[in-house]
Each structure stands twice: as structure tokens, then as C-alpha cells.
Design a protein around this motif. Structure first.
Motif, PDB file in Angstrom:
ATOM      1  N   LYS A 215       0.838  -1.201   0.000  1.00 54.49           N
ATOM      2  CA  LYS A 215       0.000   0.000   0.000  1.00 54.49           C
ATOM      3  C   LYS A 215       0.876   1.257   0.000  1.00 54.49           C
ATOM      4  CE  LYS A 215      -4.276  -1.824   1.888  1.00 54.49           C
ATOM      5  NZ  LYS A 215      -5.421  -1.561   2.765  1.00 54.49           N
ATOM      6  N   SER A 216       0.456   2.222  -0.780  1.00 52.52           N
ATOM      7  CA  SER A 216       1.149   3.500  -0.936  1.00 52.52           C
ATOM      8  C   SER A 216       2.464   3.371  -1.681  1.00 52.52           C
ATOM      9  CB  SER A 216       1.412   4.178   0.418  1.00 52.52           C
ATOM     10  OG  SER A 216       0.219   4.391   1.110  1.00 52.52           O
ATOM     11  N   ASP A 217       2.776   2.168  -2.169  1.00 54.75           N
ATOM     12  CA  ASP A 217       3.990   1.980  -2.945  1.00 54.75           C
ATOM     13  C   ASP A 217       3.611   1.918  -4.420  1.00 54.75           C
ATOM     14  OD1 ASP A 217       6.710   1.824  -3.046  1.00 54.75           O
ATOM     15  OD2 ASP A 217       6.867   0.045  -1.783  1.00 54.75           O
ATOM     16  N   PHE A 218       4.579   2.167  -5.297  1.00 56.65           N
ATOM     17  CA  PHE A 218       4.313   2.119  -6.735  1.00 56.65           C
ATOM     18  C   PHE A 218       5.324   1.196  -7.388  1.00 56.65           C
ATOM     19  CE2 PHE A 218       5.411   3.996 -10.987  1.00 56.65           C
ATOM     20  CZ  PHE A 218       4.330   3.460 -11.651  1.00 56.65           C
ATOM     21  N   LEU A 398      -1.539  17.189   4.780  1.00 51.69           N
ATOM     22  CA  LEU A 398      -1.229  16.481   3.547  1.00 51.69           C
ATOM     23  C   LEU A 398      -2.434  15.676   3.085  1.00 51.69           C
ATOM     24  CD1 LEU A 398       2.298  15.102   4.535  1.00 51.69           C
ATOM     25  CD2 LEU A 398       1.803  17.114   3.139  1.00 51.69           C
ATOM     26  N   ALA A 399      -2.696  15.692   1.766  1.00 57.16           N
ATOM     27  CA  ALA A 399      -3.829  14.955   1.204  1.00 57.16           C
ATOM     28  C   ALA A 399      -3.384  14.202  -0.043  1.00 57.16           C
ATOM     29  CB  ALA A 399      -4.968  15.901   0.861  1.00 57.16           C
ATOM     30  N   CYS A 400      -3.880  12.983  -0.192  1.00 55.49           N
ATOM     31  CA  CYS A 400      -3.627  12.165  -1.382  1.00 55.49           C
ATOM     32  C   CYS A 400      -4.945  11.481  -1.741  1.00 55.49           C
ATOM     33  CB  CYS A 400      -2.508  11.165  -1.095  1.00 55.49           C
ATOM     34  SG  CYS A 400      -2.969   9.856   0.073  1.00 55.49           S
ATOM     35  N   PRO A 401      -4.988  10.568  -2.704  1.00 58.93           N
ATOM     36  CA  PRO A 401      -6.287   9.985  -3.077  1.00 58.93           C
ATOM     37  C   PRO A 401      -7.045   9.320  -1.931  1.00 58.93           C
ATOM     38  CG  PRO A 401      -4.700   9.553  -4.802  1.00 58.93           C
ATOM     39  CD  PRO A 401      -3.934  10.188  -3.682  1.00 58.93           C
ATOM     40  N   VAL A 402      -6.393   8.416  -1.165  1.00 55.27           N
ATOM     41  CA  VAL A 402      -7.116   7.676  -0.128  1.00 55.27           C
ATOM     42  C   VAL A 402      -6.449   7.743   1.244  1.00 55.27           C
ATOM     43  CG1 VAL A 402      -8.198   6.076  -1.754  1.00 55.27           C
ATOM     44  CG2 VAL A 402      -5.962   5.514  -0.801  1.00 55.27           C
ATOM     45  N   GLY A 403      -5.450   8.576   1.390  1.00 54.54           N
ATOM     46  CA  GLY A 403      -4.860   8.801   2.705  1.00 54.54           C
ATOM     47  C   GLY A 403      -3.675   7.936   3.063  1.00 54.54           C
ATOM     48  N   GLU A 404      -3.317   6.989   2.215  1.00 50.26           N
ATOM     49  CA  GLU A 404      -2.202   6.099   2.543  1.00 50.26           C
ATOM     50  C   GLU A 404      -0.857   6.755   2.267  1.00 50.26           C
ATOM     51  OE1 GLU A 404      -3.157   2.778   0.154  1.00 50.26           O
ATOM     52  OE2 GLU A 404      -4.706   2.027   1.514  1.00 50.26           O
ATOM     53  N   SER A 406      -0.239  10.013   1.956  1.00 53.72           N
ATOM     54  CA  SER A 406      -0.051  11.179   2.820  1.00 53.72           C
ATOM     55  C   SER A 406       0.357  10.757   4.229  1.00 53.72           C
ATOM     56  CB  SER A 406      -1.322  12.029   2.859  1.00 53.72           C
ATOM     57  OG  SER A 406      -2.427  11.278   3.325  1.00 53.72           O
ATOM     58  N   ALA A 407      -0.098   9.581   4.677  1.00 51.64           N
ATOM     59  CA  ALA A 407       0.298   9.095   5.997  1.00 51.64           C
ATOM     60  C   ALA A 407       1.794   8.829   6.046  1.00 51.64           C
ATOM     61  CB  ALA A 407      -0.479   7.823   6.340  1.00 51.64           C
ATOM     62  N   ARG A 408       2.337   8.280   4.968  1.00 46.04           N
ATOM     63  CA  ARG A 408       3.772   8.033   4.906  1.00 46.04           C
ATOM     64  C   ARG A 408       4.553   9.345   4.996  1.00 46.04           C
ATOM     65  NH1 ARG A 408       6.006   3.240   3.050  1.00 46.04           N
ATOM     66  NH2 ARG A 408       4.505   1.567   2.667  1.00 46.04           N
ATOM     67  N   TYR A 409       4.103  10.333   4.240  1.00 42.26           N
ATOM     68  CA  TYR A 409       4.828  11.606   4.241  1.00 42.26           C
ATOM     69  C   TYR A 409       4.651  12.344   5.568  1.00 42.26           C
ATOM     70  CZ  TYR A 409       6.042  11.099  -0.658  1.00 42.26           C
ATOM     71  OH  TYR A 409       6.588  10.653  -1.836  1.00 42.26           O
ATOM     72  N   SER A 423      -1.986  14.000   8.309  1.00 37.79           N
ATOM     73  CA  SER A 423      -2.475  13.401   7.072  1.00 37.79           C
ATOM     74  C   SER A 423      -3.996  13.399   7.099  1.00 37.79           C
ATOM     75  CB  SER A 423      -1.953  11.962   6.956  1.00 37.79           C
ATOM     76  OG  SER A 423      -2.637  11.246   5.945  1.00 37.79           O
ATOM     77  N   LEU A 424      -4.618  13.676   5.949  1.00 40.05           N
ATOM     78  CA  LEU A 424      -6.077  13.635   5.846  1.00 40.05           C
ATOM     79  C   LEU A 424      -6.528  12.177   5.741  1.00 40.05           C
ATOM     80  CD1 LEU A 424      -8.850  14.983   5.522  1.00 40.05           C
ATOM     81  CD2 LEU A 424      -8.395  15.127   3.049  1.00 40.05           C
ATOM     82  N   THR A 425      -7.165  11.676   6.770  1.00 36.94           N
ATOM     83  CA  THR A 425      -7.625  10.288   6.805  1.00 36.94           C
ATOM     84  C   THR A 425      -8.632  10.029   5.675  1.00 36.94           C
ATOM     85  OG1 THR A 425      -7.346  10.228   9.206  1.00 36.94           O
ATOM     86  CG2 THR A 425      -8.743   8.524   8.210  1.00 36.94           C
ATOM     87  N   GLY A 426      -8.345   9.001   4.859  1.00 41.83           N
ATOM     88  CA  GLY A 426      -9.244   8.675   3.743  1.00 41.83           C
ATOM     89  C   GLY A 426      -9.008   9.511   2.509  1.00 41.83           C
ATOM     90  N   GLY A 427      -8.174  10.542   2.618  1.00 36.60           N
ATOM     91  CA  GLY A 427      -7.793  11.339   1.463  1.00 36.60           C
ATOM     92  C   GLY A 427      -8.922  12.117   0.824  1.00 36.60           C
ATOM     93  N   ILE A 428      -8.669  12.525  -0.409  1.00 32.57           N
ATOM     94  CA  ILE A 428      -9.645  13.333  -1.151  1.00 32.57           C
ATOM     95  C   ILE A 428     -10.928  12.551  -1.409  1.00 32.57           C
ATOM     96  CG2 ILE A 428     -10.051  14.570  -3.314  1.00 32.57           C
ATOM     97  CD1 ILE A 428      -8.125  15.996  -1.446  1.00 32.57           C
ATOM     98  N   ILE A 429     -10.815  11.228  -1.531  1.00 32.79           N
ATOM     99  CA  ILE A 429     -12.009  10.411  -1.748  1.00 32.79           C
ATOM    100  C   ILE A 429     -12.929  10.504  -0.535  1.00 32.79           C
ATOM    101  CG2 ILE A 429     -12.880   8.098  -2.191  1.00 32.79           C
ATOM    102  CD1 ILE A 429     -11.395   9.401  -4.545  1.00 32.79           C
ATOM    103  N   ALA A 430     -12.372  10.425   0.669  1.00 36.12           N
ATOM    104  CA  ALA A 430     -13.190  10.541   1.888  1.00 36.12           C
ATOM    105  C   ALA A 430     -13.779  11.944   2.002  1.00 36.12           C
ATOM    106  CB  ALA A 430     -12.343  10.225   3.118  1.00 36.12           C
ATOM    107  N   TRP A 431     -12.996  12.952   1.646  1.00 33.58           N
ATOM    108  CA  TRP A 431     -13.475  14.338   1.659  1.00 33.58           C
ATOM    109  C   TRP A 431     -14.676  14.477   0.732  1.00 33.58           C
ATOM    110  CZ3 TRP A 431     -11.360  18.704   4.276  1.00 33.58           C
ATOM    111  CH2 TRP A 431     -11.852  19.953   3.858  1.00 33.58           C
ATOM    112  N   ARG A 432     -14.538  13.930  -0.476  1.00 30.31           N
ATOM    113  CA  ARG A 432     -15.635  13.987  -1.452  1.00 30.31           C
ATOM    114  C   ARG A 432     -16.862  13.241  -0.952  1.00 30.31           C
ATOM    115  NH1 ARG A 432     -14.872   9.943  -6.121  1.00 30.31           N
ATOM    116  NH2 ARG A 432     -15.673   8.635  -4.428  1.00 30.31           N
TER     117      ARG A 432
END
Length: 441
Positions: A215-218, A398-404, A406-409, A423-432
Motif C-alpha cells: 500500500k502507498s507503494d508504486f 497532507l492529502a492524497c487519493p485515499v490517505g495512505e 499522505s500518511a507516509r509523508y 495526514s487527511l484520513t481517507g484522502g480526497i475520496i473521503a473528503w468527497r
């Protein structure tokens, strides 16, 4: 060996035994299916040709203005660009983000059109009804579409290519027997699903291991488990075990194949080898009879030099990376300071935090938190190598798509001494999904 067309050279790739002195397994013969030797360079050649063939068979002079289109930023796009060009058609690659520069340059060289749509997340999310990438995918599938859509994520011909090709070839090369183990990386899930089905028809006891990215890796060509569930061809029941590998694991496995086996595999093949050896080592000492295992080497290393250089500069004679997310422990990531949507809204209302959106520029342009700044994750990581990019006196959200991610950063910035980062828990998807306001550029 003579062919009338390059497409006749797709398939029938070698199955090569890995020297036991390399992998250390005493009771298991480990084989690599060398899909990197397909004519366009990857396992995706099979699926691309099988999916495109019905569209291309009837293509004529009147179709010269039409385009083959696929939601792909990698090997499927590359193969389809070649096939479309051979038949006098254009090719369009539609993606949220083209992350591998070498692939992007090659697609342009092949005459492809690349459209990076402003999707809200990094991959197609069928549940996001207002996401531009999802809307485009639905438009492609509607009757009367002017595009020739191959639809790799949902097209059964993707799986069929491996039901009729890759799987039977493995059985043939093992003298009519299925291997005891099949280890496959999960991307669109076409190859793993198709091969697994064939092998189990020969021997229902075959054990199938699916490998996903941590998770959160590419890792190019491999999805995380959350992303895999968004793919129409993915069925968790295909796999006896689903295991995660990290980008560093993938590169270590790749180096072993490159340097000790003479197999110029890319990171995906490296991940398959690393995951195979890790899984099989746990069973090896308990065996009393010889067994066999097969993994797929998906593509070649040359397309990923920039990716490898960014992850492992030391391999190119450059100083080791510093302040890298991959250096974090799982405990540090779990302890990363975070805030939920309601808490983030209240915090932003104070006007104090700098909101940093780590998504791609196109995703940010589609919808983002008002007042936030966009620093794409790869650039953000480069900034961190030089130290804290923000004043310690400025709080950061910090915000990313699903919060994973941003948690690392957030964990890394905390380690580096920033006193107030979340970190924004759940990211932008949770915000939406919470109905919180988003703005569009």
C-alpha cells in the motif's frame, strides 16, 4: 523460424529454469516464463492482440481516421500503438497519469496520442460517477462510440489470451504437467486469471499466489490490493494467497534476475521472482518430494531506468537517498498524525495549515480543497531529500487519493522534526464522500 507477420511471433515464449544456486530452494524447481521476449516486449502483447484483433480485422481505408483507445499508461498501450499503426489506425492512450517517462516517450515515437484526464484518483474508480476518467470509460462503452475500445480492465478476451496461450504453453513445457505453484503479479488480472484456470484444469491442487504492491507503494504494472478490487477481471477467489511486495523488494528481485540469471527483467518480473522465492522458502524445508513453480517475467528493464534511478540512485553511482518514505517502519506509518474530514475542515477554518495535495496535476485540476497547493508526490519526495520544505512554524495538512501516501509523508515529516503535520484520513475520496466542498480549476 519464419513468419508472415510480426503478430505470428507473439507467444510461445521460453520457460527457463532458475539455477538453484541463485534462489536456494532445495526441493522446488523454479521456472521463469519469459514474456519479455514477446515481439513488443511484454506479456501484454498477447492480450493486446487478442483484444484488438476483432476491431482490426475489419479495418479498411474508410477507417483511417478512427482510433483504437485504451485506458493504459504502460505495456498494453505500447502494444496497441504498434498494432493500430500496422493497420493504418491511430491509437489514443487515456490515463490519469503517465508515470514512466520512457513509456510516454516511446508512445509518442510510435505516433500515439496521450490524453491525461483529470481523474480524482490515480486509477479508474467505477464508483466515482462524476470522475472524468470514469465518465470517459463509460462513454467508450456506449453503443455508437466512434472509438475502437479494447477495454483491458473488463474485456474477457484479455483473460482468453492466456487461457489459449500462456497457460497451455506452461503445461506443454513441463511435459504435460501443471506446476505445483504459480506465482503472478496482479495488474489487470488477465494473465493470472487465465493461466490459473488452465493449470487447475490439469491439476486442481495447483496453488496460486497473487502478488500486489504494498500500500502507498508504486511498482510499474502491479496494483495495490485496493486498486485490484477496482478491476473487473480481478477475482480474489483465483488466488490461494495474496501477498504484498514493496518497490525495494521488486528492485532486489530484478537485480538478481539481471545480474545472476542473465534475464533482463523489469521491476514487475523482479517482484514476481522476489515474491516467489519468499513464499516458496517457507514451504521448501517441509517437502519430501520435488515440486515445481512458475512465475512470469512480464517485461524488460530498459523502460524503467528513470524509475530505478529515483528509487536506488546508488546503483548508478549517485549518493544514497535521504529522507525517503521507503525508509519508514510500519510502526512509524501507523503512528503518523492524522485528522478526519470534520477535524480537517475545522482546522482549515482557522486559516493556519498549509494544505498540500500530493495527487497528479490533472487530478488536482479536476477537484481539490480550496486554497490547497499541488505538489505531486514524486516531486515532493525529491524536495524532502534536501530537508524540510516548509517552515517549522507553519502547520501542514497532507492529502492524497485515499490517505495512505499522505500518511507516509506525515510520518516522514514528523521524523524530520516538523512539529505540526497531519495526514487527511481517507484522502480526497473521503473528503468527497463526506460532501465537503471541492473546487475545480
Amino acid at each position: 523460424m519464419r513468419y508472415d507477420s510480426i503478430t505470428d511471433a507473439i507467444g510461445n515464449t521460453p520457460l527457463v529454469r532458475i539455477d538453484p544456486a541463485v534462489h536456494g530452494l532445495r526441493h522446488i524447481d523454479l521456472y521463469a516464463k519469459l514474456e519479455l521476449l514477446n515481439p513488443f516486449g511484454s506479456v501484454k502483447d498477447r492480450a493486446a492482440w487478442n483484444m484488438a484483433r476483432p476491431h482490426l480485422a475489419g479495418a479498411g481505408a474508410g477507417d483511417s481516421g478512427r482510433q483504437v483507445v485504451e485506458l493504459s499508461s504502460g505495456n498494453t498501450a505500447k502494444a496497441l500503438a504498434v498494432l493500430a499503426g500496422m493497420h493504418g489506425l491511430g491509437f489514443k492512450s487515456v490515463t490519469n497519469r503517465m508515470r514512466i517517462p520512457e513509456i510516454k516517450d516511446l508512445l509518442l515515437l510510435l505516433g500515439a496520442e496521450i490524453e491525461e484526464l483529470p481523474g480524482q484518483s490515480e486509477c479508474l474508480d467505477p464508483t466515482a460517477t462524476d470522475d472524468p476518467l470514469t465518465l470517459f470509460h463509460r462513454a467508450l462503452s456506449e453503443p455508437g462510440s466512434t472509438y475502437l475500445h479494447t477495454d483491458q480492465y473488463f474485456n474477457p478476451r484479455n483473460t482468453e489470451a492466456h487461457l489459449t496461450g500462456t497457460g497451455p504453453e506452461i503445461v506443454k513445457d513441463l511435459d504435460g504437467r501443471a506446476p505445483d505453484w504459480f506465482i503472478a503479479c496482479v495488474g489487470t488480472a488477465g494473465s493470472s486469471t487465465g493461466v490459473a484456470r488452465v493449470l487447475r484444469e490439469h491439476d486442481p491442487a495447483v496453488r496460486v499466489v497473487g502478488l500486489v504492491a504494498a500500500k502507498s507503494d508504486f511498482i510499474p504494472g502491479i496494483r495495490t490490493i485496493d486498486e485490484a478490487h477496482e478491476v473487473g477481471l480481478f477475482d480474489p477467489g483465483t488466488y490461494d494467497t495474496i501477498d504484498a511486495v514493496s518497490a525495494d523488494d521488486a528492485i532486489e528481485g530484478m537485480l538478481t534476475l539481471n545480474r545472476r540469471c542473465g534475464i533482463l527483467a523489469g521491476p514487475t518480473g523482479g517482484a514476481a521472482y522476489f515474491g516467489a522465492v519468499r513464499q516458496l522458502t517457507m514451504m521448501d524445508s517441509e517437502l519430501t518430494e520435488r515440486q515445481s513453480a512458475v512465475f512470469i517475467v512480464c517485461d524488460r528493464v530498459e523502460s524503467y531506468l528513470s524509475y530505478i534511478r529515483r528509487r536506488r540512485p546508488d546503483l548508478f553511482g549517485r549518493p544514497p537517498r535521504t529522507n525517503a518514505p521507503a525508509d519508514l517502519s510500519e510502526a512509524e506509518i501507523r503512528a503518523a498524525p492524522a485528522v478526519d474530514v470534520a477535524g480537517a475542515q475545522a482546522w482549515i477554518a482557522t486559516g493556519r495549515p498549509l494544505v498540500v495535495d500530493l495527487r497528479s496535476p490533472s487530478a488536482y485540476a479536476a477537484l481539490h480543497i480550496d486554497g490547497s497547493v499541488n505538489v505531486v508526490d514524486t516531486l515532493f519526495e525529491e524536495l524532502l531529500h534536501g530537508g524540510l520544505p516548509f517552515s517549522r512554524s507553519r502547520p501542514v495538512l497532507l492529502a492524497c487519493p485515499v490517505g495512505e501516501q499522505s500518511a507516509r509523508y506525515a510520518a516522514l515529516l514528523t521524523r524530520m522534526g516538523h512539529p505540526e503535520v497531519r495526514s487527511l484520513t481517507g484522502g480526497i475520496i473521503a473528503w468527497r464522500d463526506a460532501g465537503a466542498p471541492l473546487v475545480r480549476d
